[in-house]
Design a protein around this motif. Structure first.
Motif, PDB file in Angstrom:
ATOM      1  N   MET A   1       4.775  -4.714   2.668  1.00 25.39           N
ATOM      2  CA  MET A   1       5.336  -5.264   1.429  1.00 25.39           C
ATOM      3  C   MET A   1       6.617  -4.268   0.867  1.00 25.39           C
ATOM      4  N   SER A   2       7.740  -4.710   0.969  1.00 25.70           N
ATOM      5  CA  SER A   2       8.856  -3.858   0.422  1.00 25.70           C
ATOM      6  C   SER A   2       9.328  -4.712  -0.814  1.00 25.70           C
ATOM      7  N   LEU A   3       9.368  -4.093  -2.095  1.00 26.43           N
ATOM      8  CA  LEU A   3      10.159  -4.491  -3.157  1.00 26.43           C
ATOM      9  C   LEU A   3      11.586  -4.461  -3.168  1.00 26.43           C
ATOM     10  N   THR A   4      12.124  -5.575  -3.472  1.00 30.09           N
ATOM     11  CA  THR A   4      13.772  -5.590  -3.651  1.00 30.09           C
ATOM     12  C   THR A   4      14.294  -5.246  -4.951  1.00 30.09           C
ATOM     13  N   SER A   5      15.169  -5.073  -5.340  1.00 30.17           N
ATOM     14  CA  SER A   5      15.524  -4.986  -6.698  1.00 30.17           C
ATOM     15  C   SER A   5      15.376  -6.127  -7.557  1.00 30.17           C
ATOM     16  N   GLU A   6      15.420  -7.369  -6.950  1.00 30.13           N
ATOM     17  CA  GLU A   6      15.076  -8.546  -7.564  1.00 30.13           C
ATOM     18  C   GLU A   6      13.528  -8.782  -7.889  1.00 30.13           C
ATOM     19  N   ASP A   7      12.593  -8.042  -7.200  1.00 30.97           N
ATOM     20  CA  ASP A   7      11.170  -8.410  -7.310  1.00 30.97           C
ATOM     21  C   ASP A   7      10.833  -7.800  -8.682  1.00 30.97           C
ATOM     22  N   GLU A   8       9.735  -8.816  -9.183  1.00 26.21           N
ATOM     23  CA  GLU A   8       9.204  -8.037 -10.588  1.00 26.21           C
ATOM     24  C   GLU A   8       7.429  -8.155 -10.372  1.00 26.21           C
ATOM     25  N   ILE A   9       6.895  -7.431 -10.673  1.00 23.83           N
ATOM     26  CA  ILE A   9       5.331  -7.060 -10.796  1.00 23.83           C
ATOM     27  C   ILE A   9       5.082  -7.766 -12.043  1.00 23.83           C
ATOM     28  N   ARG A  10       4.163  -8.995 -12.195  1.00 23.48           N
ATOM     29  CA  ARG A  10       4.120  -9.505 -13.573  1.00 23.48           C
ATOM     30  C   ARG A  10       2.532  -9.602 -13.893  1.00 23.48           C
ATOM     31  N   ARG A  12      -1.315  -7.229 -13.500  1.00 24.41           N
ATOM     32  CA  ARG A  12      -2.356  -6.273 -12.919  1.00 24.41           C
ATOM     33  C   ARG A  12      -2.726  -6.715 -11.451  1.00 24.41           C
ATOM     34  N   GLU A  13      -3.186  -7.724 -11.302  1.00 30.14           N
ATOM     35  CA  GLU A  13      -3.417  -8.194  -9.773  1.00 30.14           C
ATOM     36  C   GLU A  13      -2.148  -8.022  -8.964  1.00 30.14           C
ATOM     37  N   GLU A  14      -1.015  -8.400  -9.536  1.00 32.18           N
ATOM     38  CA  GLU A  14       0.221  -7.929  -8.340  1.00 32.18           C
ATOM     39  C   GLU A  14       0.417  -6.672  -7.983  1.00 32.18           C
ATOM     40  N   LEU A  15       0.238  -5.886  -9.230  1.00 31.32           N
ATOM     41  CA  LEU A  15       0.374  -4.184  -8.845  1.00 31.32           C
ATOM     42  C   LEU A  15      -0.799  -3.731  -7.966  1.00 31.32           C
ATOM     43  N   ALA A  16      -1.951  -4.348  -7.977  1.00 35.22           N
ATOM     44  CA  ALA A  16      -2.928  -3.844  -7.220  1.00 35.22           C
ATOM     45  C   ALA A  16      -2.745  -4.340  -5.722  1.00 35.22           C
ATOM     46  N   THR A  17      -2.221  -5.362  -5.572  1.00 35.37           N
ATOM     47  CA  THR A  17      -1.745  -5.984  -4.342  1.00 35.37           C
ATOM     48  C   THR A  17      -0.628  -4.979  -3.648  1.00 35.37           C
ATOM     49  N   VAL A  18       0.208  -4.580  -4.508  1.00 38.46           N
ATOM     50  CA  VAL A  18       1.461  -3.821  -4.129  1.00 38.46           C
ATOM     51  C   VAL A  18       0.622  -2.222  -3.410  1.00 38.46           C
ATOM     52  N   VAL A  19      -0.093  -1.940  -4.174  1.00 37.85           N
ATOM     53  CA  VAL A  19      -1.073  -0.617  -4.091  1.00 37.85           C
ATOM     54  C   VAL A  19      -1.667  -0.795  -2.656  1.00 37.85           C
ATOM     55  N   ARG A  20      -2.378  -1.735  -2.565  1.00 38.07           N
ATOM     56  CA  ARG A  20      -3.451  -1.990  -1.512  1.00 38.07           C
ATOM     57  C   ARG A  20      -2.518  -2.087  -0.196  1.00 38.07           C
ATOM     58  N   SER A  21      -1.066  -2.857  -0.245  1.00 36.69           N
ATOM     59  CA  SER A  21      -0.352  -2.990   0.924  1.00 36.69           C
ATOM     60  C   SER A  21       0.189  -1.470   1.047  1.00 36.69           C
ATOM     61  N   LEU A  22       0.552  -0.614   0.196  1.00 34.97           N
ATOM     62  CA  LEU A  22       0.979   0.609   0.404  1.00 34.97           C
ATOM     63  C   LEU A  22       0.173   1.511   1.230  1.00 34.97           C
ATOM     64  N   HIS A  23      -1.249   1.350   0.919  1.00 36.71           N
ATOM     65  CA  HIS A  23      -2.381   1.908   1.575  1.00 36.71           C
ATOM     66  C   HIS A  23      -2.623   1.619   3.041  1.00 36.71           C
ATOM     67  N   GLN A  24      -2.483   0.156   3.159  1.00 38.89           N
ATOM     68  CA  GLN A  24      -2.551  -0.228   4.533  1.00 38.89           C
ATOM     69  C   GLN A  24      -1.663   0.174   5.359  1.00 38.89           C
ATOM     70  N   GLU A  25      -0.177   0.184   4.950  1.00 40.63           N
ATOM     71  CA  GLU A  25       0.743   0.658   5.621  1.00 40.63           C
ATOM     72  C   GLU A  25       0.934   2.302   5.881  1.00 40.63           C
ATOM     73  N   PHE A  26       0.369   2.843   4.802  1.00 38.51           N
ATOM     74  CA  PHE A  26       0.095   4.116   5.325  1.00 38.51           C
ATOM     75  C   PHE A  26      -0.959   4.430   6.427  1.00 38.51           C
ATOM     76  N   LEU A  27      -2.078   3.913   6.194  1.00 37.44           N
ATOM     77  CA  LEU A  27      -3.022   3.908   7.540  1.00 37.44           C
ATOM     78  C   LEU A  27      -2.587   3.429   8.606  1.00 37.44           C
ATOM     79  N   GLN A  28      -1.436   2.401   8.812  1.00 37.20           N
ATOM     80  CA  GLN A  28      -1.043   2.147  10.067  1.00 37.20           C
ATOM     81  C   GLN A  28       0.340   3.002  10.607  1.00 37.20           C
TER      82      GLN A  28
END
Length: 83
Positions: A1-10, A12-28
């Motif tokens: 998941m890549s955030l664009t300059s137009e994306d907004e995290i609205r 806590r759950e969306e923030l957690a999703t971004v962090v989990r996505s970063l974690h998975q990307e790092f693992l892969q």
């Protein structure tokens, strides 16, 4: 998941999703990250936070004044020991 300059995290759950996505990307494909160690990642994070007003200005936006910086700081510190 890549955030664009137009994306907004609205939420806590969306923030957690971004962090989990970063974690998975790092693992892969963490070896492909420029900042693929905790030390370099945290250094880059601090540099980006410091430079963020200019980053936002470069894409024609203002840095959100109402960001909950304390929440993010607490989350980052808690990750040192949270299970």
């Amino acid at each position: 998941m890549s955030l664009t300059s137009e994306d907004e995290i609205r939420s806590r759950e969306e923030l957690a999703t971004v962090v989990r996505s970063l974690h998975q990307e790092f693992l892969q494909q963490g070896d492909a990250w420029e900042n693929n160690t905790l030390a370099t990642f945290l250094e880059a994070l601090a540099a980006w936070v410091h430079d963020s007003p200019g980053v936002y200005q470069n894409v024609g936006q203002e840095l959100p004044a109402a960001g909950d910086w304390t929440f993010i700081a607490r989350a980052l510190q808690a990750a040192k020991h949270y299970e």
